[in-house]
Scaffold this motif. Structure first.
Motif, PDB file in Angstrom:
ATOM      1  N   VAL A  45       0.859  -1.169   0.000  1.00  0.00           N
ATOM      2  CA  VAL A  45       0.000   0.000   0.000  1.00  0.00           C
ATOM      3  C   VAL A  45       0.900   1.226   0.000  1.00  0.00           C
ATOM      4  N   THR A  46       0.463   2.276  -0.688  1.00  0.00           N
ATOM      5  CA  THR A  46       1.201   3.534  -0.698  1.00  0.00           C
ATOM      6  C   THR A  46       0.282   4.626  -0.179  1.00  0.00           C
ATOM      7  N   ARG A  47       0.749   5.324   0.857  1.00  0.00           N
ATOM      8  CA  ARG A  47      -0.007   6.445   1.401  1.00  0.00           C
ATOM      9  C   ARG A  47       0.946   7.614   1.584  1.00  0.00           C
ATOM     10  N   SER A  48       0.540   8.766   1.057  1.00  0.00           N
ATOM     11  CA  SER A  48       1.366   9.978   1.132  1.00  0.00           C
ATOM     12  C   SER A  48       2.784   9.723   0.618  1.00  0.00           C
ATOM     13  N   GLY A  49       2.887   8.902  -0.446  1.00  0.00           N
ATOM     14  CA  GLY A  49       4.181   8.668  -1.078  1.00  0.00           C
ATOM     15  C   GLY A  49       5.066   7.663  -0.367  1.00  0.00           C
ATOM     16  N   ILE A  50       4.564   7.004   0.676  1.00  0.00           N
ATOM     17  CA  ILE A  50       5.319   5.994   1.409  1.00  0.00           C
ATOM     18  C   ILE A  50       4.732   4.629   1.101  1.00  0.00           C
ATOM     19  N   THR A  51       5.559   3.715   0.592  1.00  0.00           N
ATOM     20  CA  THR A  51       5.097   2.391   0.196  1.00  0.00           C
ATOM     21  C   THR A  51       5.533   1.356   1.228  1.00  0.00           C
ATOM     22  N   LEU A  52       4.588   0.535   1.682  1.00  0.00           N
ATOM     23  CA  LEU A  52       4.841  -0.465   2.716  1.00  0.00           C
ATOM     24  C   LEU A  52       4.167  -1.775   2.349  1.00  0.00           C
ATOM     25  N   ARG A  53       4.746  -2.876   2.809  1.00  0.00           N
ATOM     26  CA  ARG A  53       4.106  -4.175   2.584  1.00  0.00           C
ATOM     27  C   ARG A  53       2.780  -4.226   3.329  1.00  0.00           C
ATOM     28  N   ALA A  54       1.742  -4.675   2.646  1.00  0.00           N
ATOM     29  CA  ALA A  54       0.411  -4.705   3.243  1.00  0.00           C
ATOM     30  C   ALA A  54      -0.449  -5.733   2.533  1.00  0.00           C
ATOM     31  N   HIS A  55      -1.511  -6.146   3.206  1.00  0.00           N
ATOM     32  CA  HIS A  55      -2.413  -7.163   2.660  1.00  0.00           C
ATOM     33  C   HIS A  55      -3.863  -6.749   2.881  1.00  0.00           C
ATOM     34  N   VAL A  56      -4.702  -7.059   1.918  1.00  0.00           N
ATOM     35  CA  VAL A  56      -6.136  -6.812   2.036  1.00  0.00           C
ATOM     36  C   VAL A  56      -6.745  -7.869   2.945  1.00  0.00           C
ATOM     37  N   ILE A  57      -7.539  -7.424   3.908  1.00  0.00           N
ATOM     38  CA  ILE A  57      -8.258  -8.398   4.742  1.00  0.00           C
ATOM     39  C   ILE A  57      -9.741  -8.454   4.394  1.00  0.00           C
ATOM     40  N   GLY A  58     -10.314  -7.331   3.904  1.00  0.00           N
ATOM     41  CA  GLY A  58     -11.724  -7.374   3.580  1.00  0.00           C
ATOM     42  C   GLY A  58     -12.214  -6.072   2.991  1.00  0.00           C
ATOM     43  N   THR A  59     -13.478  -6.070   2.584  1.00  0.00           N
ATOM     44  CA  THR A  59     -14.123  -4.893   2.026  1.00  0.00           C
ATOM     45  C   THR A  59     -15.468  -4.701   2.702  1.00  0.00           C
ATOM     46  N   TYR A  60     -15.914  -3.437   2.729  1.00  0.00           N
ATOM     47  CA  TYR A  60     -17.210  -3.103   3.310  1.00  0.00           C
ATOM     48  C   TYR A  60     -18.055  -2.419   2.249  1.00  0.00           C
ATOM     49  N   ALA A  61     -19.298  -2.866   2.101  1.00  0.00           N
ATOM     50  CA  ALA A  61     -20.206  -2.299   1.109  1.00  0.00           C
ATOM     51  C   ALA A  61     -21.313  -1.520   1.797  1.00  0.00           C
ATOM     52  N   LEU A  62     -21.988  -0.668   1.015  1.00  0.00           N
ATOM     53  CA  LEU A  62     -23.029   0.199   1.573  1.00  0.00           C
ATOM     54  C   LEU A  62     -24.231  -0.572   2.110  1.00  0.00           C
ATOM     55  N   ASP A  63     -24.384  -1.826   1.708  1.00  0.00           N
ATOM     56  CA  ASP A  63     -25.510  -2.601   2.234  1.00  0.00           C
ATOM     57  C   ASP A  63     -25.231  -3.144   3.630  1.00  0.00           C
ATOM     58  N   GLY A  64     -24.081  -2.757   4.210  1.00  0.00           N
ATOM     59  CA  GLY A  64     -23.768  -3.163   5.576  1.00  0.00           C
ATOM     60  C   GLY A  64     -23.084  -4.502   5.699  1.00  0.00           C
ATOM     61  N   THR A  65     -22.574  -5.042   4.604  1.00  0.00           N
ATOM     62  CA  THR A  65     -21.905  -6.339   4.655  1.00  0.00           C
ATOM     63  C   THR A  65     -20.402  -6.178   4.508  1.00  0.00           C
ATOM     64  N   TRP A  66     -19.719  -7.033   5.201  1.00  0.00           N
ATOM     65  CA  TRP A  66     -18.264  -7.156   5.126  1.00  0.00           C
ATOM     66  C   TRP A  66     -17.954  -8.410   4.317  1.00  0.00           C
ATOM     67  N   MET A  67     -17.017  -8.347   3.391  1.00  0.00           N
ATOM     68  CA  MET A  67     -16.587  -9.539   2.669  1.00  0.00           C
ATOM     69  C   MET A  67     -15.092  -9.739   2.899  1.00  0.00           C
ATOM     70  N   TRP A  68     -14.747 -10.920   3.399  1.00  0.00           N
ATOM     71  CA  TRP A  68     -13.334 -11.229   3.610  1.00  0.00           C
ATOM     72  C   TRP A  68     -12.612 -11.371   2.278  1.00  0.00           C
ATOM     73  N   ALA A  69     -11.358 -10.986   2.252  1.00  0.00           N
ATOM     74  CA  ALA A  69     -10.584 -11.094   1.015  1.00  0.00           C
ATOM     75  C   ALA A  69     -10.473 -12.540   0.564  1.00  0.00           C
ATOM     76  N   TRP A  70     -10.454 -13.481   1.511  1.00  0.00           N
ATOM     77  CA  TRP A  70     -10.365 -14.888   1.119  1.00  0.00           C
ATOM     78  C   TRP A  70     -11.633 -15.380   0.429  1.00  0.00           C
ATOM     79  N   ALA A  71     -12.738 -14.639   0.563  1.00  0.00           N
ATOM     80  CA  ALA A  71     -13.997 -15.011  -0.084  1.00  0.00           C
ATOM     81  C   ALA A  71     -14.279 -14.179  -1.324  1.00  0.00           C
ATOM     82  N   ASN A  72     -13.496 -13.149  -1.554  1.00  0.00           N
ATOM     83  CA  ASN A  72     -13.714 -12.217  -2.660  1.00  0.00           C
ATOM     84  C   ASN A  72     -12.968 -12.703  -3.892  1.00  0.00           C
ATOM     85  N   GLU A  73     -13.697 -12.993  -4.961  1.00  0.00           N
ATOM     86  CA  GLU A  73     -13.049 -13.552  -6.141  1.00  0.00           C
ATOM     87  C   GLU A  73     -12.035 -12.599  -6.769  1.00  0.00           C
TER      88      GLU A  73
END
Length: 495
Positions: A45-73
Motif C-alpha cells: 500500500v502507498t499512502r502519502s508517497g510511502i510504500t509499505l508491505r500490506a495485505h487486504v483483509i476485507g471490504t465493506y459495502a453500503l448494504d452493511g456487509t463485510w466480505m473477507w478477502a479470502w472469499a472475494n473472487e
C-alpha cells in the motif's frame, strides 16, 4: 440479534485493543493521511508517497456487509489475501463465526461502518500488524488493509500515547477494561501487580505505569519515573520509519479544496442536468439509446431527430492517465475560478491551467477528470455530457429550465439517484477533514436549487429535502459519508 461481535471473537481480540490503539497512533504519525493506492502483486500500500508491505483483509459495502478477502473472487487467489486466509484458519481453530463466514452482516450494529472500522482494529491485533489503512473503492465502498512491514517500528511507550491508548482500548468494545490493560502490559514485557481498582507495572526502563479501573472504564493513568519524577519515556525521541520505500511517482496530489468546495455544491445538480438532457432528447429528438454523433462544423450533438448545440470541453486519456481542457474553454475555466473565489489570476492551479494534467498524481483518476469537467460545465450554466473519453458542455437554450422546477424528470426518486451519483464521484476525492462539510453541502445545495425545503430535524443523522407531504432523506455516517438516500413521506405525515 445482539449489537455486538460474538464472545468468541471478543475473547480473542480484547487483550490486543489497547496496544493496537497505541500502534495505530504511531503508524498514523509516521505515515500521514493522504492519497492511498495499493499494488496487489507486491503486495503493498502507498499512502502519502510511502510504500509499505500490506495485505487486504476485507471490504465493506453500503448494504452493511463485510466480505473477507479470502472469499472475494477479486483477491482470494492473490498473495494480497494471505493474511485474510490466516484469519479464517484462526477462526476455524477457535470457533469464531465472524472469521469463517464469507460475508458477515454488520447491519445489526447501530453503525455498521464503525463496526467495520472496529473489525480492522481487531484484525490488526490478531495478526500482530504494524498499521491499518482504509481505501475508498468503487463508489462508496471501502477496502481494509493491514500493514506488516518491518519498516514500521513497534510502538514504544510514550506518556500521552499510552494514556490515550489505554483509555480508548478499554472503551472500544464491550467488556472488562482489565483485559486490554493486561494485554498492554504483556505487550511491553511488564509483569503487573493487581490491586483494588488498579493495575500497576514497571516498564523496561524503570518507568512506572498505574492504571485505574472501574468495570469497563479506565478512569485514570499515571506514568512516573523510577524515583517518582519525570518518566524516562517522556523524554525519549519520537520513533521513525526504518528503511521505508519512498515512492515519489505514487499518487500524491489531492483535489484542491477551493475547487472541491464548488464541486460539492454542483455535482448532484450536474447529474440532474444531464439526466434532464437525456429525457429531452428522448422526448423531442428521437433518442433511442444510441449515443449521438458530434458534428464539429455545426457544433452540435446529432440525434436522429435533430441536434443540441454544444462545445468541446475536454478529453480524458483514461488508460494513459491524463486530462486536457479543449481549446477555447478559457471562459468556462474562469467561471470555475470565480466560483472557487480564486479570481482570473489563479492560473497556476494545474487543474485549470489548460495544460495537460497528469492524472497519475491522483488516486481516483477518472473521478478527477469527470469532477473537473462536470463542475466547470455546470458553473458556466451548461449541461455536461460525454462521448467516450470526450467531454462536452451542452449549451442549447432549449434545455434552460428543463430541470430547474421541482426536481425535474423523475420526481423524488430521481432526486435520490442524482444525490447518490453525485456523491459517488466525490467519494474518493474528499479528504477526511472536509468530508462532512462537502457532502452536506452537496445535499443542501441540490435541495435549494430544485425548490425543495431544507429541513434539519434529523441532524446529524440525516438531512431532508421536503415538498408537501414528501421528502428525500440523505443519511450520513459520522465521518460525513453519504450512506443512503431515500424518498418517502415526511415522518408523521399521512397521505
Amino acid at each position: 440479534m445482539t449489537a455486538s461481535y460474538s464472545e468468541q471473537l471478543l475473547a480473542l481480540a480484547r487483550p490486543h485493543l489497547a496496544w493496537v490503539c497505541e500502534q495505530l497512533d504511531l503508524f498514523d504519525s509516521l505515515v500521514p493521511a493522504g492519497v492511498v493506492s495499493f499494488d496487489r502483486s507486491e503486495p503493498s500500500v502507498t499512502r502519502s508517497g510511502i510504500t509499505l508491505r500490506a495485505h487486504v483483509i476485507g471490504t465493506y459495502a453500503l448494504d452493511g456487509t463485510w466480505m473477507w478477502a479470502w472469499a472475494n473472487e477479486s483477491y482470494r487467489d492473490d498473495v494480497i489475501a494471505v493474511r485474510a486466509r490466516e484469519l479464517r484458519e484462526l477462526g476455524e481453530r477457535a470457533g469464531v463465526p465472524e472469521l469463517t463466514e464469507p460475508m458477515p452482516d454488520l447491519n445489526h450494529f447501530p453503525d455498521p461502518r464503525l463496526a467495520a472500522d472496529h473489525l480492522l482494529l481487531m484484525c490488526m491485533g490478531l495478526l500482530d500488524a504494524r498499521g491499518g489503512v482504509i481505501c475508498a473503492v468503487n463508489e462508496r465502498g471501502r477496502l481494509f488493509m493491514v500493514v506488516d512491514d518491518p519498516a514500521v517500528p513497534r510502538a514504544e511507550p510514550r506518556p500521552a500515547r499510552l494514556t490515550t491508548a489505554l483509555r480508548d482500548g478499554a472503551a472500544l468494545l464491550p467488556g472488562p477494561a482489565l483485559e486490554p490493560v493486561r494485554g498492554w502490559f504483556a505487550r511491553h514485557g511488564a509483569d503487573p501487580v493487581y490491586g483494588p481498582g488498579r493495575v500497576e507495572g514497571v516498564l523496561g526502563g524503570g518507568d512506572r505505569v498505574v492504571v485505574f479501573l472501574d468495570g469497563e472504564v479506565v478512569t485514570g493513568v499515571e506514568v512516573t519515573g523510577p524515583d517518582g519524577g519525570t518518566p524516562g519515556c517522556g523524554t525519549a525521541g519520537e520513533q521513525e520509519l526504518e528503511g521505508a520505500r519512498l515512492s515519489p511517482d505514487a499518487p500524491h496530489r489531492t483535489f484542491p479544496r477551493p475547487l472541491l468546495a464548488v464541486a460539492g455544491r454542483e455535482m448532484a445538480f450536474s447529474v440532474l442536468r444531464t439526466r434532464a438532457m437525456v429525457q429531452y432528447a428522448d422526448d423531442h429528438l428521437g433518442f433511442s439509446g444510441r449515443p449521438p454523433v458530434w458534428d464539429e462544423r455545426a457544433g452540435e450533438l446529432r440525434f436522429p431527430g435533430g441536434g443540441l448545440k454544444a462545445r468541446r470541453l475536454g478529453y480524458c486519456g483514461a488508460e494513459e492517465g491524463w486530462f486536457r481542457w479543449a481549446p477555447g474553454t478559457e471562459d468556462i475555466r474562469d467561471r470555475f475560478r470565480e466560483a472557487a473565489g480564486l479570481g482570473p489570476g489563479a492560473g497556476d492551479l494545474p487543474e485549470l491551467s489548460g495544460e495537460r494534467l497528469d492524472l497519475t498524481a491522483y488516486g481516483p483518476r477518472e473521478a478527477v477528470a469527470v469532477t473537473l469537467a462536470r463542475t466547470a460545465a455546470t458553473v458556466a450554466g451548461h449541461t455536461f455530457t460525454s462521448l467516450g473519453n470526450h467531454f462536452f458542455a451542452v449549451t442549447d437554450e432549449r434545455l434552460a429550465g428543463e430541470c430547474l422546477t421541482g426536481t425535474g424528470a423523475g420526481g423524488l426518486d430521481g432526486a435520490a439517484t442524482d444525490i447518490r451519483n453525485g456523491a459517488s464521484w466525490l467519494h474518493g476525492l474528499v479528504e477526511q477533514e472536509t468530508r462532512d462539510e462537502t457532502m452536506r453541502s452537496l445535499a443542501r445545495s441540490y435541495f435549494e436549487r430544485t425548490g425543495l425545503q431544507v429541513w434539519h430535524y434529523g441532524q446529524p443523522d440525516f438531512l431532508s429535502g421536503v415538498r408537501g407531504l414528501y421528502e428525500v432523506r440523505v443519511y450520513f455516517a459520522p465521518d460525513g459519508t453519504i450512506t443512503e438516500v431515500t424518498p418517502g413521506m415526511v415522518m408523521g405525515a399521512t397521505g
